[in-house]
Design an enzyme around this catalytic site. Sequence first.
Site, mmCIF file in Angstrom:
data_model
loop_
_atom_site.group_PDB
_atom_site.id
_atom_site.type_symbol
_atom_site.label_atom_id
_atom_site.label_comp_id
_atom_site.label_asym_id
_atom_site.label_seq_id
_atom_site.Cartn_x
_atom_site.Cartn_y
_atom_site.Cartn_z
ATOM 1 N N PRO A 261 -81.858 -4.281 -2.736
ATOM 2 C CA PRO A 261 -82.084 -4.481 -1.352
ATOM 3 C C PRO A 261 -81.542 -6.554 -1.643
ATOM 4 C CG PRO A 261 -84.159 -3.601 -1.875
ATOM 5 C CD PRO A 261 -83.204 -3.876 -3.595
ATOM 6 N N GLY A 262 -82.007 -7.277 -2.149
ATOM 7 C CA GLY A 262 -81.931 -8.599 -2.028
ATOM 8 C C GLY A 262 -83.568 -9.944 -2.397
ATOM 9 N N CYS A 377 -85.539 -2.071 -14.718
ATOM 10 C CA CYS A 377 -87.250 -1.810 -14.186
ATOM 11 C C CYS A 377 -87.365 -0.727 -15.296
ATOM 12 C CB CYS A 377 -87.179 -2.175 -12.773
ATOM 13 S SG CYS A 377 -85.657 -0.828 -12.292
#
Length: 437
Positions: A261-262, A377
């Site tokens: 999402p940036g 992640c």
Amino acid sequence: MTIDTNVRQLAFETLQDIINDKAYSNIIINEVLSNNELNRADKGLFTELVYGTLKRKFSLDYLLKPFVQTKLKGWVRQLLWMSIYQYVYLDKVPEHAIINEAVEIAKRKGGPHNGNVVNGILRNIMRSDLPDFTEITDDKKRIAIEYSLPKWLVDHWSTHFGIEKTEAIAESFLTKVATTVRVNLTRISIEDAIRRLVEDDYIVEQDNEIDTCLHISGKPIIESRMFKDGLVSIQDKSSMFVAELMGLTEGDEVLDACSAPGGKACHIAEVLNGTGHIDATDIYEHKIDLIDFNIKKLRLSNISAFEHDATEKYGKVYDKILVDAPCSGLGVLRHKPEIKYEQSQQSIQSLVEIQLEILNNVKDNLKPGGTLVYSTCTIEQLENENVVYTFLKDNKDFEFDTFEHPITGEKVKTMQVLPQDFNSDGFFITRIRRKEN
């Protein structure tokens, strides 16, 4: 402690959405909290019940097993998990409240018979000794059940990290930590951000390794004017290391190839402080709206977001590239616990193929002498070290660009952050360089 039955009903329905319909826990929890008027205590209980039950699904089923003589409907089992979670893991919840409200939920969903079944099992549980995890003699099996992890994951991690470190990883995923936020230095100084948060009744601690990282506790940060105005962003500390280790210099042209999402792209833009430019791309059009929302909220001018598939060719070249690759997410189980039940050895292998495909594509967008950071992640070696070493073996014009480990100060080629290292997400970061011609 009086709690509205509605909170448990909401929690039970949300659990079903996540377990049965594969809803994302963090997204649906936020939706439920936004769409229902709950006071702070009820919001806290709702979140605790959903996340707690989800995180400990295998443990709760192990505790339930001796008390079940007949086949249970799936939803009844889930309701019993949520009830046992309250009984075993939460303080100050009266036993009669747990039983009464579970029975009411069961009656509403399945009629009086199901209410009687739930009532009988819970009463039996509360007057009996529960199974003890320490009675499981096989360490790997015990870890899998006590910390609610698939056995294949425990086997994987034990082979790679050893049994003691695997148990520490498993335990850390069940440990609550403070929220971390990133100060937007293009809009406010660290000192002013800390002062304003403290004035707003947050407990604030500045991080030891990353100056702009603040550990905060108190009320939810999303209620803060600082967050709403884009002066701070919610970001895990491990994720902040990515921009910190990119070696950014003023005026850099940067590609963030899997951006949504940036958060990392916006962090890069803040570090560059209005200089250079970041192209933030993602394969999904609707996710570009998320990136744009964050860009506008943070008031960043040196970044643009657009739709692009990172496995497809694209003509521009850059000084720096970030590939925060699609991955299994097995480092973020503290925030998205359902992931551990959904991934498999087969799904990870298919992700490895995509990760390599992206790297082999975007390498052509990097200038000679430019650097590429590959991050995930996850704490799965297959997606991390194996991917980057495979890429370097096949691409002799690339080499490791060593960097200083933020804790040891040593020069390293790769950094695997485990969740217990910084009380943060599990994360992997490496930096490679395209050789000069």
